[in-house]
Design an enzyme around this catalytic site. Structure first.
Site, PDB file in Angstrom:
ATOM      1  N   LYS A 125       0.866  -1.188   0.000  1.00 30.41           N
ATOM      2  CA  LYS A 125       0.000   0.000   0.000  1.00 30.41           C
ATOM      3  C   LYS A 125       0.892   1.224   0.000  1.00 30.41           C
ATOM      4  O   LYS A 125       2.041   1.171   0.461  1.00 30.41           O
ATOM      5  CB  LYS A 125      -0.898   0.023   1.241  1.00 30.41           C
ATOM      6  CG  LYS A 125      -2.190   0.787   1.035  1.00 30.41           C
ATOM      7  CD  LYS A 125      -3.202  -0.015   0.248  1.00 30.41           C
ATOM      8  CE  LYS A 125      -4.490   0.740   0.019  1.00 30.41           C
ATOM      9  NZ  LYS A 125      -5.522  -0.125  -0.578  1.00 30.41           N
TER      10      LYS A 125
HETATM   11  P1  NAD Z   1     -12.967   7.417  -3.435  1.00 33.59           P
HETATM   12  O1  NAD Z   1     -11.989   8.479  -3.158  1.00 33.59           O
HETATM   13  O2  NAD Z   1     -13.389   7.169  -4.844  1.00 33.59           O
HETATM   14  O3  NAD Z   1     -14.300   7.679  -2.588  1.00 33.59           O
HETATM   15  C1  NAD Z   1     -14.282   7.851  -1.205  1.00 33.59           C
HETATM   16  C2  NAD Z   1     -15.671   8.304  -0.783  1.00 33.59           C
HETATM   17  O4  NAD Z   1     -15.726   8.365   0.635  1.00 33.59           O
HETATM   18  C3  NAD Z   1     -16.035   9.699  -1.294  1.00 33.59           C
HETATM   19  O5  NAD Z   1     -17.411   9.725  -1.642  1.00 33.59           O
HETATM   20  C4  NAD Z   1     -15.795  10.580  -0.076  1.00 33.59           C
HETATM   21  O6  NAD Z   1     -16.550  11.777  -0.083  1.00 33.59           O
HETATM   22  C5  NAD Z   1     -16.224   9.648   1.031  1.00 33.59           C
HETATM   23  N1  NAD Z   1     -15.684  10.015   2.330  1.00 33.59           N
HETATM   24  C6  NAD Z   1     -14.454  10.476   2.625  1.00 33.59           C
HETATM   25  N2  NAD Z   1     -14.374  10.745   3.949  1.00 33.59           N
HETATM   26  C7  NAD Z   1     -15.571  10.428   4.474  1.00 33.59           C
HETATM   27  C8  NAD Z   1     -16.111  10.487   5.770  1.00 33.59           C
HETATM   28  N3  NAD Z   1     -15.378  10.921   6.794  1.00 33.59           N
HETATM   29  N4  NAD Z   1     -17.392  10.084   5.949  1.00 33.59           N
HETATM   30  C9  NAD Z   1     -18.127   9.649   4.910  1.00 33.59           C
HETATM   31  N5  NAD Z   1     -17.681   9.580   3.658  1.00 33.59           N
HETATM   32  C10 NAD Z   1     -16.410   9.970   3.455  1.00 33.59           C
HETATM   33  O7  NAD Z   1     -12.384   6.079  -2.769  1.00 33.59           O
HETATM   34  P2  NAD Z   1     -12.740   4.577  -3.118  1.00 33.59           P
HETATM   35  O8  NAD Z   1     -11.778   4.091  -4.138  1.00 33.59           O
HETATM   36  O9  NAD Z   1     -14.207   4.452  -3.360  1.00 33.59           O
HETATM   37  O10 NAD Z   1     -12.338   3.842  -1.761  1.00 33.59           O
HETATM   38  C11 NAD Z   1     -13.229   3.800  -0.653  1.00 33.59           C
HETATM   39  C12 NAD Z   1     -12.772   2.706   0.294  1.00 33.59           C
HETATM   40  O11 NAD Z   1     -12.744   1.471  -0.408  1.00 33.59           O
HETATM   41  C13 NAD Z   1     -11.386   2.865   0.901  1.00 33.59           C
HETATM   42  O12 NAD Z   1     -11.388   2.284   2.186  1.00 33.59           O
HETATM   43  C14 NAD Z   1     -10.505   2.041  -0.034  1.00 33.59           C
HETATM   44  O13 NAD Z   1      -9.318   1.626   0.598  1.00 33.59           O
HETATM   45  C15 NAD Z   1     -11.446   0.898  -0.293  1.00 33.59           C
HETATM   46  N6  NAD Z   1     -11.157   0.129  -1.501  1.00 33.59           N
HETATM   47  C16 NAD Z   1     -11.122   0.720  -2.728  1.00 33.59           C
HETATM   48  C17 NAD Z   1     -10.878  -0.059  -3.843  1.00 33.59           C
HETATM   49  C18 NAD Z   1     -10.907   0.509  -5.231  1.00 33.59           C
HETATM   50  O14 NAD Z   1     -10.782  -0.276  -6.203  1.00 33.59           O
HETATM   51  N7  NAD Z   1     -11.104   1.794  -5.425  1.00 33.59           N
HETATM   52  C19 NAD Z   1     -10.629  -1.438  -3.707  1.00 33.59           C
HETATM   53  C20 NAD Z   1     -10.687  -1.998  -2.431  1.00 33.59           C
HETATM   54  C21 NAD Z   1     -10.958  -1.210  -1.342  1.00 33.59           C
END
Ligand code: NAD
Length: 435
Positions: A125
């Site tokens: 990561k």
């Molecule tokens: P992203 O940046 O596309 O979206 C994040 C979302 O969370 C946004 O809508 C943001 O406004 C919201 N957010 C941020 N802080 C917040 C808070 N305090 N309260 C509520 N909402 C909040 O990110 P993503 O890629 O969708 O990732 C989200 C989660 O999923 C993370 O934990 C990431 O590690 C995990 N994840 C992502 C992927 C991927 O392929 N993108 C894969 C596995 C896990």
């Protein structure tokens, strides 16, 4: 050296797993689950020690020329947790809350996640402490390229392959790929996944994590004898994971009654038009101003009376402070680490079926693996092929975890850790300790 060196030598002193020094420290949260699974697996002390340590942690200072001519120095981190099963794989996040502990925990989760879905990757990561929403595109590009150059010694299709995570996207991956390729003096598409399709990205990668969440949620509902049609869902986080999961679950017939992002949330018992919400975010960057029901806070969203709760934003949102109030029957952990270890037993006592993060959100890394395979072989798979292969892997992995959970009478999280740790441990036993 023979694998026998990994056999028991002296008793191991393990941290008291009922004592949470800091409930919200993600590394401790990861480790307490690891310890629990290691105990049940009766893991030998040598392998236990190896798997409790990250292989490599890089901390680097990243000077960036801002648009106004000032120079700012950002902190960049890349952690390779374990590469015994293959190249390190894991996203890069840009966020003010990035810490070494958080990145290390996320790198360990990537290790277990790749092993749960049985793809030949280790876990990594990365993160940069910054507020990307306050930075211009030019500043973000300079930051990304300098960060890439700072960690270039670890990157490579055979060693360390980043992907998007919080606040990073296809464009950031394109900059990383270009910077790495410039240093190598030839184009290396397989150094990152989650790239734009035009430059070696995979069909279906952007939607893969949300699609995986949809697939395992449907399996959980089937297992619990609950219908998909009309199932009420609350989704926290409306980025890549949350918005796609909400959209695909809605297409399957679920009713999305609550959504939220960093600006707050909205609740509507009649259901929310997810496509309209996605269009709003595409235009305004956040859900702020999206009036599709009653305004709610993120805290309120988590305790709504729904069938499925999908935390898809950040870690530590389900804790000992609110777990007892959660009324969902199923929790699908789209985000990494949304539930603290101390909250697990509260959810268990309430009979909530939790699909753990390392299984629920593994769709993203699974299609990243397909992308890496396509890049290395010079193929372009159709979206149909990608989605069918993803569905097969997610369904098989869910079934494998569920059957282990039944066999050992443990919850899905412990079973997922047991499955993945046993797979990583097997490789360590076979490889032995190089001296
Ligand atoms: P992203 O940046 O596309 O979206 C994040 C979302 O969370 C946004 O809508 C943001 O406004 C919201 N957010 C941020 N802080 C917040 C808070 N305090 N309260 C509520 N909402 C909040 O990110 P993503 O890629 O969708 O990732 C989200 C989660 O999923 C993370 O934990 C990431 O590690 C995990 N994840 C992502 C992927 C991927 O392929 N993108 C894969 C596995 C896990």
């Amino acid at each position: 050296m023979s694998p026998d060196v990994l056999l028991p030598t002296a008793p191991i002193v393990r941290p008291d797993k009922d004592r949470f020094l800091n409930e919200e420290n993600p590394f401790e949260a990861m480790m307490s689950r690891f310890d629990q699974a290691a105990d049940l697996l009766d893991l030998e002390p040598g392998i236990y020690k190896v798997l409790r340590h990250p292989e490599k942690q890089i901390i680097t200072s990243i000077p960036v020329m801002l648009d106004n001519g000032d120079v700012e120095v950002f902190k960049g981190i890349r952690v390779l947790y374990n590469t015994s099963r293959g190249p390190a794989k894991g996203g890069i996040r840009f966020d003010m809350n990035v810490t070494l502990d958080e990145v290390t925990a996320l790198a360990a989760w990537m290790t277990w996640k790749c092993a749960v879905v049985n793809i030949p990757f280790g876990g990594a990561k990365g993160g940069v402490v910054c507020d990307p929403l306050k930075m211009s595109v030019g500043e973000l590009e300079r930051l990304t390229r300098r960060y890439t150059a700072s960690i270039i010694q670890t990157l490579g299709p055979d060693s360390d392959v980043p992907a998007p995570d919080v606040n990073t996207n296809e464009r950031v991956m394109a900059w990383i790929m270009d910077t790495y390729s410039m240093h190598m003096r030839h184009t290396v598409t397989a150094v990152v996944t989650g790239k734009p399709i035009e430059m070696g990205g995979s069909q279906g990668r952007r939607e893969a994590t949300g699609r995986g969440c949809m697939i395992v949620t449907k399996q959980a509902l089937a297992h619990l004898g609950m219908p998909v049609k009309g199932t009420t869902v609350a989704v926290q986080g409306f980025g890549n994971v949350g918005s796609v999961a909400a959209q695909l679950l809605a297409r399957e017939g679920c009713k999305i009654v609550a959504i939220s992002d960093r600006t707050g949330g909205v609740y509507n018992a009649k259901g929310i038009d997810v496509d309209a919400a996605i269009a709003h975010v595409a235009k305004h960057r956040t859900l702020e101003g999206f009036k599709a029901g009653d305004a709610i806070t993120n805290e309120q969203l988590l305790v709504q009376e729904v069938d499925v709760l999908l935390p898809g934003a950040l870690e530590n949102v389900i804790t000992t402070k609110n777990a007892a109030q959660i009324r969902a029957k199923v929790i699908c952990e789209g985000a990494n680490g949304p539930t603290t270890a101390a909250a697990d037993s509260i959810l268990d006592d309430k009979g909530i079926f939790v699909i753990p993060d390392i299984l629920a959100n593994a769709g993203g890394v699974t299609v990243s693996y397909f992308e890496w395979v396509q890049d290395r072989g010079g193929y372009f798979w159709t979206e149909k092929r990608v989605n069918e292969s993803l569905t097969e892997i997610m369904e098989q992995s869910f079934d494998a975890v569920l059957s282990l959970a039944k066999q050992h009478k443990v919850n899905m999280r412990t079973a997922a850790y047991m499955l993945s740790i046993s797979r990583v441990a097997t490789v360590h036993r076979l490889r032995g300790i190089y001296a």
